[in-house]
Design a protein around this motif. Structure first.
Motif, PDB file in Angstrom:
ATOM      1  N   ARG A 111       0.837  -1.212   0.000  1.00  0.00           N
ATOM      2  CA  ARG A 111       0.000   0.000   0.000  1.00  0.00           C
ATOM      3  C   ARG A 111       0.872   1.262   0.000  1.00  0.00           C
ATOM      4  O   ARG A 111       0.582   2.231  -0.704  1.00  0.00           O
ATOM      5  CB  ARG A 111      -0.917   0.004   1.228  1.00  0.00           C
ATOM      6  CG  ARG A 111      -2.063  -0.993   1.156  1.00  0.00           C
ATOM      7  CD  ARG A 111      -2.900  -0.912   2.426  1.00  0.00           C
ATOM      8  NE  ARG A 111      -3.934  -1.926   2.457  1.00  0.00           N
ATOM      9  CZ  ARG A 111      -5.136  -1.772   1.932  1.00  0.00           C
ATOM     10  NH1 ARG A 111      -5.456  -0.626   1.344  1.00  0.00           N
ATOM     11  NH2 ARG A 111      -6.032  -2.740   1.993  1.00  0.00           N
ATOM     12  N   ARG A 112       1.928   1.236   0.820  1.00  0.00           N
ATOM     13  CA  ARG A 112       2.815   2.392   0.880  1.00  0.00           C
ATOM     14  C   ARG A 112       3.450   2.656  -0.483  1.00  0.00           C
ATOM     15  O   ARG A 112       3.528   3.803  -0.952  1.00  0.00           O
ATOM     16  CB  ARG A 112       3.894   2.154   1.936  1.00  0.00           C
ATOM     17  CG  ARG A 112       4.855   3.323   2.106  1.00  0.00           C
ATOM     18  CD  ARG A 112       5.757   3.146   3.321  1.00  0.00           C
ATOM     19  NE  ARG A 112       6.529   1.920   3.226  1.00  0.00           N
ATOM     20  CZ  ARG A 112       6.398   0.893   4.055  1.00  0.00           C
ATOM     21  NH1 ARG A 112       5.497   0.941   5.038  1.00  0.00           N
ATOM     22  NH2 ARG A 112       7.142  -0.183   3.923  1.00  0.00           N
ATOM     23  N   ARG A 113       3.874   1.585  -1.142  1.00  0.00           N
ATOM     24  CA  ARG A 113       4.506   1.760  -2.454  1.00  0.00           C
ATOM     25  C   ARG A 113       3.492   2.216  -3.494  1.00  0.00           C
ATOM     26  O   ARG A 113       3.783   3.065  -4.332  1.00  0.00           O
ATOM     27  CB  ARG A 113       5.135   0.428  -2.890  1.00  0.00           C
ATOM     28  CG  ARG A 113       6.017   0.550  -4.114  1.00  0.00           C
ATOM     29  CD  ARG A 113       6.848  -0.695  -4.306  1.00  0.00           C
ATOM     30  NE  ARG A 113       7.816  -0.513  -5.365  1.00  0.00           N
ATOM     31  CZ  ARG A 113       8.745  -1.404  -5.682  1.00  0.00           C
ATOM     32  NH1 ARG A 113       8.819  -2.534  -4.999  1.00  0.00           N
ATOM     33  NH2 ARG A 113       9.592  -1.177  -6.664  1.00  0.00           N
ATOM     34  N   LEU A 114       2.277   1.665  -3.420  1.00  0.00           N
ATOM     35  CA  LEU A 114       1.235   2.052  -4.364  1.00  0.00           C
ATOM     36  C   LEU A 114       0.852   3.514  -4.182  1.00  0.00           C
ATOM     37  O   LEU A 114       0.739   4.270  -5.148  1.00  0.00           O
ATOM     38  CB  LEU A 114       0.010   1.161  -4.175  1.00  0.00           C
ATOM     39  CG  LEU A 114      -1.219   1.492  -5.031  1.00  0.00           C
ATOM     40  CD1 LEU A 114      -0.876   1.425  -6.512  1.00  0.00           C
ATOM     41  CD2 LEU A 114      -2.368   0.553  -4.695  1.00  0.00           C
ATOM     42  N   VAL A 115       0.639   3.937  -2.931  1.00  0.00           N
ATOM     43  CA  VAL A 115       0.284   5.331  -2.680  1.00  0.00           C
ATOM     44  C   VAL A 115       1.415   6.253  -3.121  1.00  0.00           C
ATOM     45  O   VAL A 115       1.176   7.329  -3.690  1.00  0.00           O
ATOM     46  CB  VAL A 115      -0.039   5.542  -1.186  1.00  0.00           C
ATOM     47  CG1 VAL A 115      -0.190   7.029  -0.862  1.00  0.00           C
ATOM     48  CG2 VAL A 115      -1.328   4.811  -0.826  1.00  0.00           C
ATOM     49  N   GLY A 116       2.657   5.827  -2.902  1.00  0.00           N
ATOM     50  CA  GLY A 116       3.789   6.623  -3.366  1.00  0.00           C
ATOM     51  C   GLY A 116       3.760   6.830  -4.867  1.00  0.00           C
ATOM     52  O   GLY A 116       4.019   7.934  -5.361  1.00  0.00           O
ATOM     53  N   SER A 117       3.433   5.776  -5.613  1.00  0.00           N
ATOM     54  CA  SER A 117       3.377   5.901  -7.070  1.00  0.00           C
ATOM     55  C   SER A 117       2.237   6.807  -7.504  1.00  0.00           C
ATOM     56  O   SER A 117       2.365   7.575  -8.461  1.00  0.00           O
ATOM     57  CB  SER A 117       3.233   4.518  -7.715  1.00  0.00           C
ATOM     58  OG  SER A 117       1.934   3.986  -7.517  1.00  0.00           O
ATOM     59  N   LEU A 118       1.113   6.750  -6.777  1.00  0.00           N
ATOM     60  CA  LEU A 118      -0.016   7.617  -7.118  1.00  0.00           C
ATOM     61  C   LEU A 118       0.300   9.075  -6.819  1.00  0.00           C
ATOM     62  O   LEU A 118      -0.095   9.976  -7.574  1.00  0.00           O
ATOM     63  CB  LEU A 118      -1.261   7.168  -6.341  1.00  0.00           C
ATOM     64  CG  LEU A 118      -1.781   5.771  -6.688  1.00  0.00           C
ATOM     65  CD1 LEU A 118      -2.928   5.386  -5.757  1.00  0.00           C
ATOM     66  CD2 LEU A 118      -2.224   5.700  -8.139  1.00  0.00           C
ATOM     67  N   HIS A 121       2.417  10.299  -9.554  1.00  0.00           N
ATOM     68  CA  HIS A 121       1.595  10.534 -10.742  1.00  0.00           C
ATOM     69  C   HIS A 121       0.881  11.879 -10.634  1.00  0.00           C
ATOM     70  O   HIS A 121       0.810  12.651 -11.605  1.00  0.00           O
ATOM     71  CB  HIS A 121       0.572   9.407 -10.896  1.00  0.00           C
ATOM     72  CG  HIS A 121      -0.382   9.609 -12.030  1.00  0.00           C
ATOM     73  ND1 HIS A 121      -0.009   9.453 -13.349  1.00  0.00           N
ATOM     74  CD2 HIS A 121      -1.698   9.969 -12.042  1.00  0.00           C
ATOM     75  CE1 HIS A 121      -1.041   9.702 -14.129  1.00  0.00           C
ATOM     76  NE2 HIS A 121      -2.085  10.022 -13.358  1.00  0.00           N
ATOM     77  N   LEU A 122       0.318  12.176  -9.450  1.00  0.00           N
ATOM     78  CA  LEU A 122      -0.367  13.456  -9.253  1.00  0.00           C
ATOM     79  C   LEU A 122       0.593  14.633  -9.376  1.00  0.00           C
ATOM     80  O   LEU A 122       0.192  15.741  -9.750  1.00  0.00           O
ATOM     81  CB  LEU A 122      -1.045  13.472  -7.882  1.00  0.00           C
ATOM     82  CG  LEU A 122      -2.259  12.534  -7.727  1.00  0.00           C
ATOM     83  CD1 LEU A 122      -2.693  12.462  -6.273  1.00  0.00           C
ATOM     84  CD2 LEU A 122      -3.414  13.004  -8.609  1.00  0.00           C
ATOM     85  N   ARG A 123       1.865  14.399  -9.083  1.00  0.00           N
ATOM     86  CA  ARG A 123       2.874  15.450  -9.225  1.00  0.00           C
ATOM     87  C   ARG A 123       3.358  15.589 -10.665  1.00  0.00           C
ATOM     88  O   ARG A 123       4.200  16.438 -10.964  1.00  0.00           O
ATOM     89  CB  ARG A 123       4.065  15.152  -8.314  1.00  0.00           C
ATOM     90  CG  ARG A 123       3.766  15.365  -6.825  1.00  0.00           C
ATOM     91  CD  ARG A 123       4.906  14.877  -5.963  1.00  0.00           C
ATOM     92  NE  ARG A 123       4.680  15.216  -4.555  1.00  0.00           N
ATOM     93  CZ  ARG A 123       5.367  14.716  -3.543  1.00  0.00           C
ATOM     94  NH1 ARG A 123       6.360  13.827  -3.789  1.00  0.00           N
ATOM     95  NH2 ARG A 123       5.111  15.065  -2.302  1.00  0.00           N
ATOM     96  N   GLY A 124       2.851  14.718 -11.537  1.00  0.00           N
ATOM     97  CA  GLY A 124       3.241  14.783 -12.940  1.00  0.00           C
ATOM     98  C   GLY A 124       4.439  13.944 -13.287  1.00  0.00           C
ATOM     99  O   GLY A 124       4.985  14.033 -14.390  1.00  0.00           O
ATOM    100  N   ASN A 125       4.877  13.108 -12.358  1.00  0.00           N
ATOM    101  CA  ASN A 125       6.018  12.235 -12.612  1.00  0.00           C
ATOM    102  C   ASN A 125       5.510  10.824 -12.807  1.00  0.00           C
ATOM    103  O   ASN A 125       5.222  10.108 -11.852  1.00  0.00           O
ATOM    104  CB  ASN A 125       6.997  12.286 -11.434  1.00  0.00           C
ATOM    105  CG  ASN A 125       8.184  11.348 -11.627  1.00  0.00           C
ATOM    106  OD1 ASN A 125       8.439  10.884 -12.741  1.00  0.00           O
ATOM    107  ND2 ASN A 125       8.893  11.075 -10.553  1.00  0.00           N
ATOM    108  N   ASP A 126       5.392  10.370 -14.044  1.00  0.00           N
ATOM    109  CA  ASP A 126       4.882   9.038 -14.346  1.00  0.00           C
ATOM    110  C   ASP A 126       5.988   7.993 -14.424  1.00  0.00           C
ATOM    111  O   ASP A 126       5.752   6.856 -14.800  1.00  0.00           O
ATOM    112  CB  ASP A 126       4.102   9.040 -15.671  1.00  0.00           C
ATOM    113  CG  ASP A 126       2.771   9.768 -15.528  1.00  0.00           C
ATOM    114  OD1 ASP A 126       2.227   9.782 -14.413  1.00  0.00           O
ATOM    115  OD2 ASP A 126       2.303  10.330 -16.543  1.00  0.00           O
TER     116      ASP A 126
END
Length: 292
Positions: A111-118, A121-126
């Motif tokens: 969950r921590r890793r998933l939320v980090g990726s999201l 993404h919201l910061r514009g870094n895909d």
């Protein structure tokens, strides 16, 4: 560590060591509502239930168990896990709780890793590292006849319905075919969450020369052909507990791999249930997606 309840006979252990529901609740610091819940779940069963009044009576010696159950619940352990752990003797129960907690920590890390990726993404870094959380491999599968059942379910129903589907075949003596091509699998045509109900399709591969016979034996199931295809997959691991965050990370890995390889995923995400490993701790599971 199991407890027995004499629910049909008013006779039983009485005297100074027997406590009423209210007194036991006061001493254990558990509410009567909690005690009734724990009784129904089979983790803290009264020593005696009065047949005429339905009143619950507890033995003073049950206070230690009450404190243990309460502590495990405060740690977030589900009642089903507590019941199984307390049914085991000594170290086996401790090992069961230890295994559950290891899985819970793995889910938390996912969950921590998933939320980090999201967040990235919201910061514009895909280009988040979480997009390739799992190594991806490919394999080719042949045409297969499969008996299937498609249903709309929510996440809390998934395990029970899967076990019901698997049990249908096990009770009829129909074993999975060998190898990955013979492994039962689930196709997700929609998300299964608290808000979304799929649909998903359970699939059980069957031998071509027995397909029509088995279809007749299971009239509630549909016989279809799963076409030959190449698929990308990640090895999820043991299916003792399936965690949504880890499955999402596996799906992200498949999408990222397909993008890097200039390939296109086709069809719904799949969970493939492999045979138990040599230690007997399986079955293991792969998260897969067909390639166009």
């Amino acid at each position: 560590m199991t407890e027995a309840r004499n629910a049909d006979d008013a006779a039983g252990p009485k005297g100074a060591d027997e406590l009423s529901l209210g007194e036991f609740a006061r001493l254990s610091r558990l509410s009567p509502k909690a005690l009734r819940l724990y009784d129904g779940a089979g983790v803290l069963v009264p020593a005696r239930v009065d047949r005429s009044t339905g009143a619950r009576h507890y033995a003073r010696g049950q206070l230690e168990r009450a404190h243990l159950v309460s502590s495990l619940r405060q740690a977030g352990i589900p009642l089903t896990e507590i019941r199984s752990a307390l049914a085991d003797e000594g170290k086996l129960g401790a090992e069961r709780i230890s295994a559950f907690w290891a899985e819970a920590e793995a889910e938390h890390a996912a969950r921590r890793r998933l939320v980090g990726s999201l967040i990235e993404h919201l910061r514009g870094n895909d280009e988040s590292a979480a997009s390739m959380a799992y190594a991806v491999s490919t394999r080719t599968l042949p045409d297969r006849s499969v008996l299937t059942q498609t249903r709309h379910i929510h996440v809390e129903e998934q395990t029970a319905v899967r076990e019901e589907f698997m049990r249908t075949f096990h009770e009829a003596g129909v074993k999975p075919l060998p190898g990955v091509a013979g492994a039962p699998f689930i196709v997700y045509y929609g998300e299964v969450t608290a808000d979304s109900d799929g649909p998903i399709e359970w699939c059980w591969p069957v031998a071509e020369d027995r397909a029509d016979e088995l279809a007749a034996n299971f009239p509630d199931l549909t016989l279809r052909v799963d076409p030959a295809h190449q698929e990308a997959y990640v090895h999820y691991g043991a299916t003792t507990l399936l965690h949504s965050a880890r499955i999402v990370l596996a799906a992200q890995s498949l999408v990222a791999w397909a993008h890097d390889q200039d390939r296109e995923l086709a069809g719904g995400l799949r969970l493939v249930y492999l045979e138990a490993d040599a230690s007997g701790s399986g079955p293991d599971c792969d998260v897969a997606a067909p390639l166009r």
